[in-house]
Design a protein around this motif. Sequence first.
Motif, mmCIF file in Angstrom:
data_model
loop_
_atom_site.group_PDB
_atom_site.id
_atom_site.type_symbol
_atom_site.label_atom_id
_atom_site.label_comp_id
_atom_site.label_asym_id
_atom_site.label_seq_id
_atom_site.Cartn_x
_atom_site.Cartn_y
_atom_site.Cartn_z
ATOM 1 N N TRP A 89 -9.501 4.366 -5.366
ATOM 2 C CA TRP A 89 -9.746 3.034 -5.929
ATOM 3 C C TRP A 89 -10.326 3.124 -7.325
ATOM 4 C CZ3 TRP A 89 -7.855 -0.990 -3.232
ATOM 5 C CH2 TRP A 89 -7.548 -0.752 -1.895
ATOM 6 N N PHE A 294 -1.744 -5.727 -6.513
ATOM 7 C CA PHE A 294 -1.643 -6.187 -5.122
ATOM 8 C C PHE A 294 -0.508 -7.184 -4.944
ATOM 9 C CE2 PHE A 294 -6.141 -4.782 -4.604
ATOM 10 C CZ PHE A 294 -5.889 -3.914 -3.561
ATOM 11 N N GLN A 332 -9.415 -18.125 -14.340
ATOM 12 C CA GLN A 332 -10.009 -17.020 -13.578
ATOM 13 C C GLN A 332 -10.104 -17.376 -12.101
ATOM 14 O OE1 GLN A 332 -13.604 -16.216 -15.870
ATOM 15 N NE2 GLN A 332 -13.731 -14.279 -14.804
ATOM 16 N N GLY A 336 -8.294 -15.540 -8.950
ATOM 17 C CA GLY A 336 -9.045 -15.098 -7.779
ATOM 18 C C GLY A 336 -8.469 -15.680 -6.497
ATOM 19 N N LEU A 339 -5.338 -13.900 -5.220
ATOM 20 C CA LEU A 339 -5.592 -12.673 -4.468
ATOM 21 C C LEU A 339 -6.088 -12.994 -3.063
ATOM 22 C CD1 LEU A 339 -5.618 -9.649 -4.408
ATOM 23 C CD2 LEU A 339 -7.786 -9.639 -5.596
ATOM 24 N N PHE A 340 -6.946 -13.993 -2.939
ATOM 25 C CA PHE A 340 -7.437 -14.405 -1.617
ATOM 26 C C PHE A 340 -6.285 -14.802 -0.708
ATOM 27 C CE2 PHE A 340 -11.939 -15.521 -2.935
ATOM 28 C CZ PHE A 340 -12.478 -14.551 -2.131
ATOM 29 N N LEU A 343 -4.149 -11.805 0.356
ATOM 30 C CA LEU A 343 -4.801 -10.973 1.365
ATOM 31 C C LEU A 343 -4.809 -11.682 2.710
ATOM 32 C CD1 LEU A 343 -7.833 -9.692 -0.727
ATOM 33 C CD2 LEU A 343 -5.940 -8.325 0.127
ATOM 34 N N PHE A 347 -2.145 -10.922 6.952
ATOM 35 C CA PHE A 347 -2.403 -10.592 8.354
ATOM 36 C C PHE A 347 -1.138 -10.717 9.174
ATOM 37 C CE2 PHE A 347 -2.497 -15.050 9.167
ATOM 38 C CZ PHE A 347 -2.313 -15.178 10.534
ATOM 39 N N TYR A 351 0.022 -8.391 12.018
ATOM 40 C CA TYR A 351 -0.296 -8.961 13.327
ATOM 41 C C TYR A 351 0.642 -10.114 13.637
ATOM 42 C CZ TYR A 351 -4.555 -6.265 12.974
ATOM 43 O OH TYR A 351 -5.437 -5.239 12.850
ATOM 44 N N LEU B 40 -17.882 -5.414 -1.087
ATOM 45 C CA LEU B 40 -17.982 -5.125 -2.515
ATOM 46 C C LEU B 40 -18.126 -6.402 -3.336
ATOM 47 C CD1 LEU B 40 -15.334 -2.314 -3.129
ATOM 48 C CD2 LEU B 40 -17.773 -2.080 -2.861
ATOM 49 N N LEU B 80 -16.237 -16.661 3.352
ATOM 50 C CA LEU B 80 -14.860 -16.434 2.944
ATOM 51 C C LEU B 80 -14.477 -14.969 3.191
ATOM 52 C CD1 LEU B 80 -13.080 -18.590 1.694
ATOM 53 C CD2 LEU B 80 -13.665 -17.732 -0.554
ATOM 54 N N LEU B 84 -11.776 -13.423 5.944
ATOM 55 C CA LEU B 84 -10.705 -12.489 5.593
ATOM 56 C C LEU B 84 -10.803 -11.197 6.391
ATOM 57 C CD1 LEU B 84 -10.529 -12.839 1.716
ATOM 58 C CD2 LEU B 84 -8.743 -13.390 3.341
ATOM 59 N N LEU B 88 -8.975 -12.182 9.796
ATOM 60 C CA LEU B 88 -7.616 -11.879 9.351
ATOM 61 C C LEU B 88 -7.398 -10.396 9.080
ATOM 62 C CD1 LEU B 88 -7.082 -14.955 7.029
ATOM 63 C CD2 LEU B 88 -6.339 -14.644 9.373
ATOM 64 N N MET B 89 -8.403 -9.579 9.375
ATOM 65 C CA MET B 89 -8.257 -8.114 9.339
ATOM 66 C C MET B 89 -7.759 -7.573 8.000
ATOM 67 S SD MET B 89 -9.116 -7.629 12.453
ATOM 68 C CE MET B 89 -8.800 -5.882 12.522
ATOM 69 N N THR B 90 -8.225 -8.139 6.906
ATOM 70 C CA THR B 90 -7.774 -7.632 5.607
ATOM 71 C C THR B 90 -8.588 -6.404 5.208
ATOM 72 O OG1 THR B 90 -9.342 -9.024 4.458
ATOM 73 C CG2 THR B 90 -7.158 -9.929 4.794
ATOM 74 N N ALA B 94 -10.379 -4.467 -0.962
ATOM 75 C CA ALA B 94 -9.647 -5.473 -1.736
ATOM 76 C C ALA B 94 -10.301 -6.847 -1.603
ATOM 77 C CB ALA B 94 -8.192 -5.529 -1.272
ATOM 78 N N SER B 95 -10.740 -7.196 -0.388
ATOM 79 C CA SER B 95 -11.348 -8.510 -0.180
ATOM 80 C C SER B 95 -12.648 -8.641 -0.959
ATOM 81 C CB SER B 95 -11.618 -8.737 1.303
ATOM 82 O OG SER B 95 -10.468 -8.499 2.051
ATOM 83 N N LEU B 97 -13.422 -7.086 -3.719
ATOM 84 C CA LEU B 97 -13.064 -7.231 -5.139
ATOM 85 C C LEU B 97 -12.634 -8.657 -5.429
ATOM 86 C CD1 LEU B 97 -11.001 -4.043 -5.935
ATOM 87 C CD2 LEU B 97 -13.183 -4.743 -6.916
ATOM 88 N N ALA B 98 -11.818 -9.213 -4.520
ATOM 89 C CA ALA B 98 -11.349 -10.584 -4.706
ATOM 90 C C ALA B 98 -12.539 -11.530 -4.762
ATOM 91 C CB ALA B 98 -10.408 -10.978 -3.565
ATOM 92 N N LEU B 99 -13.528 -11.285 -3.900
ATOM 93 C CA LEU B 99 -14.717 -12.123 -3.853
ATOM 94 C C LEU B 99 -15.451 -12.085 -5.191
ATOM 95 C CD1 LEU B 99 -15.861 -13.712 -1.447
ATOM 96 C CD2 LEU B 99 -17.549 -11.920 -1.185
ATOM 97 N N LEU B 101 -14.179 -11.283 -8.239
ATOM 98 C CA LEU B 101 -13.386 -11.937 -9.285
ATOM 99 C C LEU B 101 -13.456 -13.456 -9.136
ATOM 100 C CD1 LEU B 101 -10.219 -9.627 -9.280
ATOM 101 C CD2 LEU B 101 -12.067 -9.687 -10.954
ATOM 102 N N PHE B 102 -13.325 -13.926 -7.897
ATOM 103 C CA PHE B 102 -13.348 -15.356 -7.621
ATOM 104 C C PHE B 102 -14.717 -15.950 -7.949
ATOM 105 C CE2 PHE B 102 -13.885 -18.857 -4.485
ATOM 106 C CZ PHE B 102 -12.883 -19.683 -4.945
#
Lengths: 361, 310
Positions: A89, A294, A332, A336, A339-340, A343, A347, A351, B40, B80, B84, B88-90, B94-95, B97-99, B101-102
């Motif tokens: 990463w 991503f 911004q 964001g 990406l949310f 992600l 699922f 799943y 993160l 949030l 995730l 939602l098993m992400t 990545a989640s 990082l998204a948090l 940035l958001f």
Amino acid sequence: MIRLEKRKEPSKFWRIANPFLAVALTMLAGGIMFAMLGKDPLVAIRLIFFDPIFSETFGSYSRPQLLIKSAPLILIAVGLAIGFKANIWNIGAEGQYIIGALFGAGVALAFFPQPGWYIFPLMVLAGAFGGFLWAMIPAILKTRFNTNEILVSLLLVYVAEKILAAMALGLMRNPDIPGFPGSRDLRRYEAAHNAELFAGTGIHWGVVAALIAVIFAYAMMKRHMLGYHVQLAGQAPRAARFGGISPTRLVVICLGISGALAGLAGMFEVSGPGGQVRIEFASGYGFTAIIVAFLGRLNPVGIVLAGLLLGLTYIGGELSQMMLQLPSSAIQVFQGMLLFFLLALDFQTHYRLRLTRGVRT
Amino acid sequence: MMIGSINIAVLLAALMVAATPILLAAIGELVVEKAGVLNLGVEGMMIMGACVGFIVAVNTGSPLMGFIGAALGGIALSLLFALLTQALMTNQVASGLALTLFGLGLSALLGQKYVGITPPRTPKLDLGPLSEIPFFGRALFSHDIMVYLTLALVAAVWWFLKYARAGMILRAVGENHDAAHALGYHVKRVRVLAIMFGGACAGLGGAYLSLIRVPQWTEGMTVGIGWIALALVVFASWRPWRAMAGAYLFGGIVVLQLNLQAAGVKIPVEYLSMSPYLITIAVLVFISSGKARGALNAPGSLNRPFHASN
């Protein structure tokens, strides 16, 4: 009741469909956000996603901008994606981008005002080397001392920003205009200028480099042994180790490639669209590129599409700032959210929702 | 006591103030990681806390309401992340990082009308004769209530993780979620609660920045403190008291370099202000290398997703 059930194989359909769905959902949620800010959501969405390309009044300005904004995103994201695939990463691309720009600009300023065809190629090499070097710090700390590369690469972004400020105010400051921060304008120094190659298209050497990087990454991931190693290390680290793939080598290669590409992006920016070393030079491309990687499913072709889309949001953001007085940070938030949603939607790649009767044991 | 032009008592007092936001964020993340989750998004939750806390405090005129609002803001963002990663098993990296940035974007958007405003002052806690003690009175007993509450929180987390039954369940979930699940503990419920606690702490830490330490709202004002807090948890090898020691050490470095800047040392400001980040990296290297063995204490299920297959 509803239960999640793990699929035996990730769904191919949802892997491709989710990015599109995520964009649609982001437009919807973004529209709600714009409405809450008191702007007409339809106008705002149109201004961000359609007008930069199709509008007659803005098109001639913003169409070339699309490639200018997308090229660095794509260049950086292609490199990051290789690492992400191997579970390495590098989230400090922003720092590598800055250092690459400083190295490139440093070479140019050292030669100023000499002419010479060799200056620009030297700057390209220096830019790539600068980014590579900056990425080697987390790489070596990871391989030598097992230090977490996420934290180190990110903390180095802040260090790079301080170096940038120090350079803009000190060593690289334009001696001809005393009292103002910022270096000489490289666009006025012909031997170092990353000029537009075809007038009115926005295509500069950075766009060419991004294209080459995409082709290169595609070939590597699909055809070369290294690409196979990267995928294996990401999906089955134990098997990779038994298979004789050295994790150390992989960390160095992945961080090295992504660092060099980010450095290149910074160098093309500072010698072209950016023009000079300034305190505000860094514009967040290194972070947005993470979203691009991503959204493009870590796939070089997908990254091109994702890079163009996020490049579009940059221009659309500027446009809506100008036309609707929408704050720049709205974009911004938009990125964001994208990406949310991506992600969250993913699922269903892994799943399946199942309706079951009876009680849970 | 003076060294050169630097007053040691004032320096110590400033150190405690500088350390408090880092410590708040770190102690929250420590509990989250003890439950086996790597969030993160600390930086994002912190800046949201800084922003929401500031807005609430300015509008209500009450710093206390500001801190409550900040904690709620941090929790909202952390939920949030919980949605995730737990439902939602992400991917947690990545989640997170998204948090971040958001959170950076959203806080800039919400706070744009609040730039340049001065928030209501948070009063110093009146400790009576204690603050009259020479030297120590100025250094230790002249602070606002958040400094002491933060220390109390560290003690509480230490006690909770070590002695409370719920704390042992939380550690079990973090060490081996399959075993914890087999024993009948609700892995996800424990993790969501831990994530919320982390969000509240990060939010409070952010509000401490915007309401007391700076005190102002500016875009991106957390300048990586959330990331330093993440590093601090590793540095502390997941032990609360060590997190406190680490936070005070970093607070000391921050204050010292600010003092050196003010004293006009012949090093450009930019290089001095790099030092907290560089020292964080150096400490991380030291801790993770074989000699210190600190990293071996990491919770066994850290950053591993849990899905009950039946």
